[in-house]
Design a protein around this motif. Structure first.
Motif, PDB file in Angstrom:
ATOM      1  N   ASP A   1       0.838  -1.195   0.000  1.00 29.61           N
ATOM      2  CA  ASP A   1       0.000   0.000   0.000  1.00 29.61           C
ATOM      3  C   ASP A   1       0.872   1.244   0.000  1.00 29.61           C
ATOM      4  O   ASP A   1       1.826   1.336   0.785  1.00 29.61           O
ATOM      5  CB  ASP A   1      -0.890   0.035   1.246  1.00 29.61           C
ATOM      6  CG  ASP A   1      -1.974  -1.029   1.209  1.00 29.61           C
ATOM      7  OD1 ASP A   1      -2.013  -1.771   0.218  1.00 29.61           O
ATOM      8  OD2 ASP A   1      -2.763  -1.106   2.166  1.00 29.61           O
ATOM      9  N   GLU A   2       0.517   2.194  -0.857  1.00 23.65           N
ATOM     10  CA  GLU A   2       1.278   3.437  -0.923  1.00 23.65           C
ATOM     11  C   GLU A   2       0.633   4.469  -0.003  1.00 23.65           C
ATOM     12  O   GLU A   2      -0.222   5.249  -0.398  1.00 23.65           O
ATOM     13  CB  GLU A   2       1.355   3.963  -2.351  1.00 23.65           C
ATOM     14  CG  GLU A   2       2.336   5.111  -2.497  1.00 23.65           C
ATOM     15  CD  GLU A   2       2.594   5.476  -3.941  1.00 23.65           C
ATOM     16  OE1 GLU A   2       3.703   5.925  -4.250  1.00 23.65           O
ATOM     17  OE2 GLU A   2       1.682   5.305  -4.765  1.00 23.65           O
ATOM     18  N   GLY A   3       1.049   4.430   1.270  1.00 25.36           N
ATOM     19  CA  GLY A   3       0.593   5.427   2.230  1.00 25.36           C
ATOM     20  C   GLY A   3      -0.788   5.198   2.792  1.00 25.36           C
ATOM     21  O   GLY A   3      -1.317   6.025   3.531  1.00 25.36           O
ATOM     22  N   SER A   4      -1.411   4.077   2.490  1.00 30.03           N
ATOM     23  CA  SER A   4      -2.740   3.789   3.035  1.00 30.03           C
ATOM     24  C   SER A   4      -2.806   2.323   3.431  1.00 30.03           C
ATOM     25  O   SER A   4      -1.937   1.536   3.081  1.00 30.03           O
ATOM     26  CB  SER A   4      -3.836   4.108   2.008  1.00 30.03           C
ATOM     27  OG  SER A   4      -3.663   3.338   0.842  1.00 30.03           O
TER      28      SER A   4
ATOM     29  N   THR B   1       3.267  -1.136   4.036  1.00 33.76           N
ATOM     30  CA  THR B   1       2.834   0.222   3.723  1.00 33.76           C
ATOM     31  C   THR B   1       4.037   1.143   3.612  1.00 33.76           C
ATOM     32  O   THR B   1       4.956   1.061   4.432  1.00 33.76           O
ATOM     33  CB  THR B   1       1.892   0.765   4.816  1.00 33.76           C
ATOM     34  OG1 THR B   1       0.832  -0.160   5.032  1.00 33.76           O
ATOM     35  CG2 THR B   1       1.309   2.101   4.411  1.00 33.76           C
ATOM     36  N   THR B   2       4.025   2.005   2.604  1.00 34.98           N
ATOM     37  CA  THR B   2       5.104   2.990   2.486  1.00 34.98           C
ATOM     38  C   THR B   2       5.026   3.976   3.648  1.00 34.98           C
ATOM     39  O   THR B   2       3.973   4.160   4.271  1.00 34.98           O
ATOM     40  CB  THR B   2       5.007   3.767   1.162  1.00 34.98           C
ATOM     41  OG1 THR B   2       3.748   4.457   1.123  1.00 34.98           O
ATOM     42  CG2 THR B   2       5.138   2.856  -0.026  1.00 34.98           C
ATOM     43  N   ARG B   3       6.138   4.609   3.901  1.00 37.63           N
ATOM     44  CA  ARG B   3       6.184   5.633   4.945  1.00 37.63           C
ATOM     45  C   ARG B   3       7.058   6.782   4.458  1.00 37.63           C
ATOM     46  O   ARG B   3       8.256   6.593   4.221  1.00 37.63           O
ATOM     47  CB  ARG B   3       6.747   5.048   6.234  1.00 37.63           C
ATOM     48  CG  ARG B   3       7.039   6.055   7.321  1.00 37.63           C
ATOM     49  CD  ARG B   3       5.768   6.677   7.882  1.00 37.63           C
ATOM     50  NE  ARG B   3       4.970   5.707   8.602  1.00 37.63           N
ATOM     51  CZ  ARG B   3       3.820   5.989   9.192  1.00 37.63           C
ATOM     52  NH1 ARG B   3       3.341   7.207   9.110  1.00 37.63           N
ATOM     53  NH2 ARG B   3       3.142   5.064   9.822  1.00 37.63           N
ATOM     54  N   ALA B   4       6.437   7.932   4.278  1.00 39.08           N
ATOM     55  CA  ALA B   4       7.194   9.111   3.840  1.00 39.08           C
ATOM     56  C   ALA B   4       7.721   9.863   5.054  1.00 39.08           C
ATOM     57  O   ALA B   4       7.066   9.915   6.100  1.00 39.08           O
ATOM     58  CB  ALA B   4       6.304  10.022   3.003  1.00 39.08           C
TER      59      ALA B   4
ATOM     60  N   ALA C   1       9.723   1.022  -3.885  1.00 40.36           N
ATOM     61  CA  ALA C   1      10.865   0.180  -4.263  1.00 40.36           C
ATOM     62  C   ALA C   1      11.350  -0.631  -3.060  1.00 40.36           C
ATOM     63  O   ALA C   1      11.696  -1.817  -3.190  1.00 40.36           O
ATOM     64  CB  ALA C   1      11.995   1.037  -4.814  1.00 40.36           C
ATOM     65  N   ASP C   2      11.362  -0.008  -1.872  1.00 44.95           N
ATOM     66  CA  ASP C   2      11.756  -0.731  -0.655  1.00 44.95           C
ATOM     67  C   ASP C   2      10.796  -1.884  -0.375  1.00 44.95           C
ATOM     68  O   ASP C   2      11.216  -2.997  -0.020  1.00 44.95           O
ATOM     69  CB  ASP C   2      11.774   0.217   0.549  1.00 44.95           C
ATOM     70  CG  ASP C   2      12.839   1.302   0.423  1.00 44.95           C
ATOM     71  OD1 ASP C   2      13.890   1.017  -0.185  1.00 44.95           O
ATOM     72  OD2 ASP C   2      12.611   2.410   0.931  1.00 44.95           O
ATOM     73  N   LEU C   3       9.507  -1.608  -0.532  1.00 43.21           N
ATOM     74  CA  LEU C   3       8.514  -2.650  -0.263  1.00 43.21           C
ATOM     75  C   LEU C   3       8.603  -3.777  -1.288  1.00 43.21           C
ATOM     76  O   LEU C   3       8.403  -4.951  -0.956  1.00 43.21           O
ATOM     77  CB  LEU C   3       7.102  -2.053  -0.282  1.00 43.21           C
ATOM     78  CG  LEU C   3       6.781  -1.017   0.797  1.00 43.21           C
ATOM     79  CD1 LEU C   3       5.305  -0.644   0.731  1.00 43.21           C
ATOM     80  CD2 LEU C   3       7.144  -1.524   2.179  1.00 43.21           C
TER      81      LEU C   3
END
Length: 400
Positions: A159-162, A176-179, A190-192
């Motif tokens: 999930d990109e931020g959600s 989940t991405t974390r900015a 890319a990390d995920l």
């Protein structure tokens, strides 16, 4: 409020809007009277999810889990740095109870035949994309069919931020991405993707394929041979093809997608408007129905609309077979042929499986198996020992 699904605050002095479940946007009598007050709320919402907004990071998608609320609250927030009329907030609440295919069939949102086809694709690591505008029910559709992934398979969501994907599997993993304003603390798509490769997934789920990073991840996943499920924003096949290619996805990778499902939201009613197969030139030439084409940057994309909801709110499904009520005509689906190749089985065996699954779907509807855990349990039993499960069902039906 259990009756609301969206809240929107767009600018200072303007009435805050709400969207009731299944309804249209309605104004309230509430406003933000000062920009300072509005900015404080925006920054606090972001901070509650560990995100610090600033001039270098003026917007974010954040997830909140307030005390006493079971479902995740998803927020999009922005500072005046990028929002011309001042800060803004968009809040969306996930449904408290996950809908199942039985719920959606009962609501007239999709047909039993489409559910059976999605069952096949989810179970056998197919590639399915749910595409439509915001609020059309893409994620609801995708999540409703998650129990069809085999109980001992390993689904991994990216999930990109959600946090929108709901996996009932003990083997499932959600990433989940974390900015972060400090680049070295970022967790990117890319990390995920790298992390997912270590998890040995059977199916990868990409909640929203909208940004350049998520399209790049989608492109990479399509080449892994894993099952792929995802949602994106395009309300028709031509717009989808244009968007995918403009985002840099090589046209030939579109042929890796087995099925595209287009949900719609019209006058508060959410339903599947159509389902489309993307075909190679050879598949288009060999099909026994007329197909259509899209020209994009010198590339020809062939497609076949296999399901459509008609003006009479009936389902026109392209697959005709004696088991589905037509004693004389038999028209196949390319999806079934692809599954036969993928699973190294005769086409007739895959067709027989489709028809069995369609019968099971009808049984689930008749018995109103609309609880997600009950449905997942039945499907797990069916996978573990189909004959014993059917015998148990038949005994229960005979005595009931």
């Amino acid at each position: 409020d259990p009756n609301l699904e969206d809240i929107e605050a767009n600018r200072v002095g303007e009435r805050i809007k709400v969207v009731p479940n299944g309804g249209d946007r309605e104004p309230t009598n509430l406003t933000f009277d000062s920009e300072k007050e509005f900015i404080n709320v925006v920054t606090q919402l972001a901070a509650d999810d560990g995100v610090e907004l600033s001039s270098s990071r003026p917007s974010a998608k954040v997830n909140l889990e307030p005390a006493g609320i079971e479902q995740t609250i998803r927020c999009a927030v922005a500072l005046p740095t990028i929002s011309e009329d001042g800060p803004h907030i968009s809040i969306r609440k996930q449904a408290a109870n996950v809908l199942t295919p039985v719920d959606l069939i009962a609501a007239g949102s999709l047909s039993t035949e489409l559910v059976a086809l999605l069952w096949l694709l989810y179970e056998h690591q197919g590639v399915v994309l749910f595409s439509g505008p915001t609020g059309a029910g893409k994620t609801t559709l995708m999540n409703a069919h998650m129990p069809f992934i085999e109980y001992d398979a390993r689904p991994v969501s990216i999930d990109e931020g959600s946090r929108e994907v709901l996996l009932p599997h003990e083997t499932g993993v959600s990433l989940t991405t974390r900015a972060h304003q400090d680049e070295f603390k970022d967790v990117s798509m890319a990390d995920l993707m790298t992390e997912t490769n270590y998890l040995n997934p059977d199916t990868e789920v990409i909640a929203e394929i909208n940004t350049a990073a998520s399209f790049e991840t989608f492109s990479e996943v399509l080449q892994t041979g894993h099952g792929v499920l995802g949602t994106t924003h395009a309300d028709g096949i031509e717009k989808l093809v244009n968007r995918v290619i403009e985002k840099g996805l090589p046209p030939y990778l579109l042929l890796e997608i087995d099925l595209v499902v287009f949900p719609r939201h019209v006058d508060g009613d959410r339903y599947v408007g159509s389902a489309v197969e993307l075909l190679s030139e050879r598949e288009a030439r060999e099909t026994d129905r007329s197909t259509e084409t899209i020209e994009k940057n010198g590339t020809t994309i062939h497609y076949d609309q296999i399901l459509e909801r008609t003006a009479k709110n009936e389902w026109a499904f392209a697959y005709k077979h004696p088991e589905l009520g037509d004693p004389t005509t038999r028209h196949g689906l390319r999806t079934l042929e692809r599954l036969a190749d993928r699973t190294n089985r005769p086409l007739e065996d895959v067709e027989a499986e489709f028809n069995r699954k369609h019968g099971y779907v009808q049984y689930l509807v008749e018995e109103d198996v609309s609880d997600i855990e009950t449905l997942f349990g039945f499907l797990s039993d069916l996978q573990a020992n189909e004959a014993a499960t059917i015998e148990r069902v038949q005994r229960r039906t005979a005595t009931g």
